[in-house]
Design a protein around this motif. Structure first.
Motif, PDB file in Angstrom:
ATOM      1  N   GLN A 110       0.829  -1.194   0.000  1.00 43.72           N
ATOM      2  CA  GLN A 110       0.000   0.000   0.000  1.00 43.72           C
ATOM      3  C   GLN A 110       0.873   1.258   0.000  1.00 43.72           C
ATOM      4  OE1 GLN A 110      -2.499   0.462   3.451  1.00 43.72           O
ATOM      5  NE2 GLN A 110      -3.844   1.925   2.458  1.00 43.72           N
ATOM      6  N   GLY A 111       0.567   2.186  -0.910  1.00 47.59           N
ATOM      7  CA  GLY A 111       1.311   3.426  -1.011  1.00 47.59           C
ATOM      8  C   GLY A 111       2.526   3.359  -1.914  1.00 47.59           C
ATOM      9  N   ALA A 112       2.949   2.152  -2.314  1.00 45.54           N
ATOM     10  CA  ALA A 112       4.094   2.019  -3.213  1.00 45.54           C
ATOM     11  C   ALA A 112       3.706   2.486  -4.621  1.00 45.54           C
ATOM     12  CB  ALA A 112       4.587   0.582  -3.252  1.00 45.54           C
ATOM     13  N   THR A 113       4.686   2.946  -5.372  1.00 44.80           N
ATOM     14  CA  THR A 113       4.437   3.517  -6.699  1.00 44.80           C
ATOM     15  C   THR A 113       5.313   2.855  -7.748  1.00 44.80           C
ATOM     16  OG1 THR A 113       3.849   5.664  -5.748  1.00 44.80           O
ATOM     17  CG2 THR A 113       4.459   5.646  -8.059  1.00 44.80           C
ATOM     18  N   LEU A 114       4.740   2.659  -8.923  1.00 50.93           N
ATOM     19  CA  LEU A 114       5.522   2.234 -10.079  1.00 50.93           C
ATOM     20  C   LEU A 114       5.107   3.063 -11.277  1.00 50.93           C
ATOM     21  CD1 LEU A 114       3.778   0.440 -12.344  1.00 50.93           C
ATOM     22  CD2 LEU A 114       3.957  -1.323 -10.618  1.00 50.93           C
ATOM     23  N   THR A 115       6.018   3.236 -12.213  1.00 50.69           N
ATOM     24  CA  THR A 115       5.697   3.860 -13.493  1.00 50.69           C
ATOM     25  C   THR A 115       5.717   2.775 -14.556  1.00 50.69           C
ATOM     26  OG1 THR A 115       8.021   4.414 -13.905  1.00 50.69           O
ATOM     27  CG2 THR A 115       6.657   6.082 -12.827  1.00 50.69           C
ATOM     28  N   PHE A 116       4.923   2.961 -15.593  1.00 52.88           N
ATOM     29  CA  PHE A 116       4.794   1.925 -16.613  1.00 52.88           C
ATOM     30  C   PHE A 116       4.629   2.546 -17.994  1.00 52.88           C
ATOM     31  CE2 PHE A 116       0.481   2.986 -15.399  1.00 52.88           C
ATOM     32  CZ  PHE A 116      -0.163   3.092 -16.622  1.00 52.88           C
ATOM     33  N   ALA A 117       4.951   1.753 -18.988  1.00 48.57           N
ATOM     34  CA  ALA A 117       4.674   2.098 -20.381  1.00 48.57           C
ATOM     35  C   ALA A 117       4.620   0.800 -21.161  1.00 48.57           C
ATOM     36  CB  ALA A 117       5.745   3.026 -20.952  1.00 48.57           C
ATOM     37  N   GLN A 159       0.750   4.663 -20.942  1.00 50.24           N
ATOM     38  CA  GLN A 159       1.855   4.986 -20.053  1.00 50.24           C
ATOM     39  C   GLN A 159       1.332   5.798 -18.878  1.00 50.24           C
ATOM     40  OE1 GLN A 159       4.441   7.082 -22.739  1.00 50.24           O
ATOM     41  NE2 GLN A 159       3.460   9.052 -22.408  1.00 50.24           N
ATOM     42  N   GLY A 160       1.997   5.661 -17.731  1.00 53.71           N
ATOM     43  CA  GLY A 160       1.539   6.377 -16.551  1.00 53.71           C
ATOM     44  C   GLY A 160       2.181   5.837 -15.293  1.00 53.71           C
ATOM     45  N   ALA A 161       1.442   5.897 -14.201  1.00 49.77           N
ATOM     46  CA  ALA A 161       1.948   5.453 -12.908  1.00 49.77           C
ATOM     47  C   ALA A 161       0.809   4.862 -12.092  1.00 49.77           C
ATOM     48  CB  ALA A 161       2.588   6.612 -12.151  1.00 49.77           C
ATOM     49  N   ILE A 162       1.159   3.992 -11.180  1.00 53.10           N
ATOM     50  CA  ILE A 162       0.199   3.383 -10.262  1.00 53.10           C
ATOM     51  C   ILE A 162       0.717   3.561  -8.840  1.00 53.10           C
ATOM     52  CG2 ILE A 162      -0.925   1.259  -9.499  1.00 53.10           C
ATOM     53  CD1 ILE A 162      -0.598   0.155 -12.327  1.00 53.10           C
ATOM     54  N   THR A 163      -0.130   4.023  -7.956  1.00 54.12           N
ATOM     55  CA  THR A 163       0.155   4.031  -6.525  1.00 54.12           C
ATOM     56  C   THR A 163      -0.840   3.082  -5.875  1.00 54.12           C
ATOM     57  OG1 THR A 163       0.981   6.299  -6.554  1.00 54.12           O
ATOM     58  CG2 THR A 163       0.310   5.423  -4.435  1.00 54.12           C
ATOM     59  N   ALA A 164      -0.342   2.033  -5.259  1.00 52.48           N
ATOM     60  CA  ALA A 164      -1.205   0.965  -4.757  1.00 52.48           C
ATOM     61  C   ALA A 164      -2.085   1.457  -3.609  1.00 52.48           C
ATOM     62  CB  ALA A 164      -0.357  -0.209  -4.292  1.00 52.48           C
TER      63      ALA A 164
END
Length: 227
Positions: A110-117, A159-164
């Motif tokens: 929870q609260g961790a972030t990743l970027t993706f494309a 593309q973007g980011a996810i914060t759990a």
């Protein structure tokens, strides 16, 4: 004894005019050369920059909260930072659902972030590929599952980011509705863990950081899907 008082002579009009103009010029120089640079960061004469007075100016400060919805903007994580490239081959729809669609996720706190494309090769038609970006917890039997749905659409890239929002798994369900095999090339970076093959989130046992032809070694179409 009576004092001999001399009457005061008025200042000649010319001297008065010169004095008035001089005072006005001095006032303008003070305002333009000192007050405006120091107070308003306006330096029409360049004197403020030359003398350093302009550095005295500072904008009005407004304190911004470093938390939003109980989540800090600046965070530290126990999970090491990592980067991965995952090439996901998908068979044409005639090969059946087990080959033409799959779910790929990573594990996040929870609260961790990743970027993706990610981007699809093998087709130029956006409606050939459907994706469902979502996340969910992995509860024990009898427990309630929390689900977060982010986006469902057709397309060939994102593309973007996810914060759990919770401890769980985050990622995508990809579906290929074209007749030809395609490859989804997914780039990830951030604070997450890869999921071992056969576990929820990677039931298809996709292997990361290898070419598409090796990412699903048991899929007969994988080598044909590779660009």
């Amino acid at each position: 004894m009576t004092a001999n008082l001399q009457p005061t002579r008025p200042m000649p009009r010319g001297r008065l005019l010169v004095g008035t103009v001089g005072a006005l010029v001095a006032a303008i120089l003070i305002v333009c050369g000192g007050i405006l640079p120091a107070e308003y960061n306006v330096d029409p004469l360049g004197v403020g920059k030359l003398t350093g007075i302009v550095r005295l100016w500072a904008p009005e400060e407004k304190t911004v909260s470093t938390r939003a919805r109980s989540m800090a903007y600046a965070r530290e994580y126990d999970v090491p930072y990592r980067q991965d490239v995952v090439e996901i081959p998908l068979g044409g729809f005639l090969t059946g659902n087990d080959n033409s669609e799959l779910e790929y996720k990573v594990r996040m706190k929870q609260g961790a972030t990743l970027t993706f494309a990610w981007e699809v090769t093998g087709t130029s038609e956006p409606r050939d590929v459907h994706f469902d970006q979502h996340g969910h917890t992995t509860p024990k039997p009898g427990e309630t599952m929390s689900v977060a749905s982010y986006k469902q659409a057709f397309g060939l890239k994102q593309q973007g980011a996810i914060t759990a929002p919770f401890d769980g798994i985050e990622g995508w369900q990809f579906s290929n509705s074209s007749e030809n095999p395609v490859v989804v090339k997914l780039r990830l970076s951030g604070f997450y863990e890869l999921i071992q093959g056969g576990q929820p989130g990677n039931e298809a046992s996709v292997v990361a950081n290898v070419p598409a032809a090796q990412a699903r070694p048991n899929a007969p179409f994988a080598s044909k899907a590779a660009p």
